[in-house]
Structures are given as C-alpha cells and as structure tokens.
Design an enzyme around this catalytic site. Structure first.
Site, short mmCIF file in Angstrom:
data_model
loop_
_atom_site.label_atom_id
_atom_site.label_comp_id
_atom_site.label_asym_id
_atom_site.label_seq_id
_atom_site.Cartn_x
_atom_site.Cartn_y
_atom_site.Cartn_z
N SER A 93 0.85 -1.19 0.00
CA SER A 93 0.00 0.00 0.00
C SER A 93 0.88 1.23 0.00
O SER A 93 2.06 1.17 0.38
CB SER A 93 -0.88 0.00 1.26
OG SER A 93 -1.51 1.24 1.46
N TYR B 227 -1.39 -1.21 10.78
CA TYR B 227 -1.64 -1.38 9.34
C TYR B 227 -0.46 -0.87 8.52
O TYR B 227 0.05 -1.58 7.65
CB TYR B 227 -2.92 -0.64 8.94
CG TYR B 227 -3.18 -0.69 7.45
CD1 TYR B 227 -3.61 -1.87 6.85
CD2 TYR B 227 -2.98 0.43 6.64
CE1 TYR B 227 -3.84 -1.93 5.49
CE2 TYR B 227 -3.21 0.38 5.28
CZ TYR B 227 -3.63 -0.81 4.71
OH TYR B 227 -3.85 -0.87 3.35
#
Length: 262
Positions: free
Chosen positions: A142, A155
């Site tokens: 990401s 995350y």
C-alpha cells in the site's frame, strides 16, 4: 508471464481487488484457485467464470488470519495436487483506530493476515516455482507502507513489512525465473472502506478493475514495485523520501483522522 493455462492462487478472492484479479486472469486463460472465508460467494464466482472463460476453478474456504487456516489452505493445495504458478497475496485487514483503543486480538489478527499469511504462503509455494524456473508472487502492499500512520499504526507497519519483504525476496530470487512484486495502491473503492466513516468520495478512489490492470501491466514489465491507479499515489510516496520526517508524520495524522473508525 504467459497467463494462458497457468494456475493462479488468489487470496481474498471473494470481493474487491481479489475478485477483479479473478475476473481479469480468467479472461486471459488462467486457471484459478480462489481463497476466502465466504465459500458461497466463491462458489458463485467460480460457476460464472467457468461459463464465461472456460477455465478450471478451485474453491478453498480458509480464514488466513489464523495459523490453522493458513495450514489448511497449504494442505488442500497439496492434497489436490495443484501446482501454483502465480501467487497473489491479496487478502488483508486494515484497522484504522488508535492502537490503545483497539483490542489486542484485533491488532494481532491484522498482523497475522497482513504479514504471517503472506510469509507462510510464499514460503510454501515459491520453492516449486524456483524448481520450475518460472512463476511469480504479487504481494499487495500500500502507499501506507512508506510512512508511519498514527491512527493506523499496525496497518502501516504491516504494509511496510510486505513492501520490504517483497523487495528483499525479489533480489534473492533474481535469476531463478521467479518474479516477486509489491503493489502499492492508494485508496480503492472496495469493501475495505465499508465499515469506516471516510470523507473520501468514490471519485477520490481508484476502481478495482483499473488497479488490477495496472498491477498486471507492471508485473509483465518485470517491475519490482508498482504504484497502480492515480498518479498521485506515486507522488504521495515521494514525500516520505524527500520531506522532513516530522512534516510527513503530521500530514499522515491528518489523513488517518479522516478515516478513524472511533
């Protein structure tokens, strides 16, 4: 890579990017192993893809946030004598909450799915690719991998792991015929954002189908890292490299506050 006749295993295949990968690869003639927790959704997808694309589809229901689920998947692939030519580690979990406001169990589930499952499945299936001198691994990282994110600390850290792991393993496997690539998309209009209260509009996010096309294009070009979707996704990673660290951290806090679930 020649997708016609090869077998791709896709985790998190029941929706979002996983479903888009399944549709695109089936259209290109790839046989599929679809993995997710929701078996009924996978069965419906498989039936539609068999009719539309005429490829072989195997459905395996597994919860990859548990060690038992990961081992079940590996054992099922071996039991069915499936050779995996392309592994797409797409399944992931994002907890956009302050660390101490969230249960430890939920944060560890995020680590297990985003990190341990990726490592375990790659370790299980990449050796046969190396022996065959062909194959590939696509890991979904990401743009969050490039800086700490207060409000989504675990995350961001997990996606940084996926990015670094992919780049390191890619160098280790150079010359073996096996390609490893990390994909670093920005926000994508998928189920990932359903349980949040984001101020992001759909127009500010990329669509799963276009993101998958960008990822596969980069993979075909032999890239180690790809930034699919809007050009701003790539630009956002430059700040982490060139702007002062404190400034990056402050900017990142502003982003995660908009997505915080509590």
């Amino acid at each position: 890579m020649t997708y016609q006749g090869m077998t791709a295993l896709i985790t998190g295949a029941s929706m979002g990017l996983g479903e888009a990968f399944a549709n695109e690869l089936a259209t290109r003639g790839a046989h599929l192993v679809l993995v997710a927790r929701s078996e009924n959704k996978l069965i419906g997808m498989a039936e539609a893809l068999r009719v539309h694309a005429g490829v072989d589809i195997t459905v395996i229901s597994a919860d990859l946030s548990s060690a038992e689920g990961v081992q079940h998947l590996i054992a099922e692939v071996k039991r069915r004598d499936l050779r995996i030519d392309l592994l797409i580690n797409n399944a992931g979990l994002g907890v956009f909450e302050n660390f101490l406001d969230t249960s430890l169990a939920k944060q560890l589930e995020e680590v297990d799915l985003n990190v341990r499952a990726v490592v375990s499945l790659t370790h299980a299936f990449a050796p046969d690719m190396v022996s065959a001198h062909c194959g590939g691994v696509i890991n979904l990282a990401s743009t969050a991998a490039f800086q700490p994110l207060a409000g989504a600390s675990v995350y961001a850290a997990s996606k940084a792991f996926v990015l670094f792991f992919s780049e390191g393993l890619g160098l280790e496997l150079k010359g073996t015929g096996v390609q490893v690539m990390a994909a670093c998309p920005g926000p994508v209009a998928t189920h990932f954002f359903v349980n949040m209260s984001p101020t992001l509009k759909t127009s500010q996010m990329d669509q799963p189908g276009s993101v998958v096309l960008d990822i596969l294009r980069g993979f075909d070009q032999g890239k180690n890292v790809v930034y699919p979707g809007k050009v701003t996704n790539r630009l956002s990673t430059w700040g982490a490299r060139f702007l002062p660290r404190k400034m990056i951290l402050r900017l990142a806090v502003g982003v995660t506050k908009k997505l915080n679930q509590k």
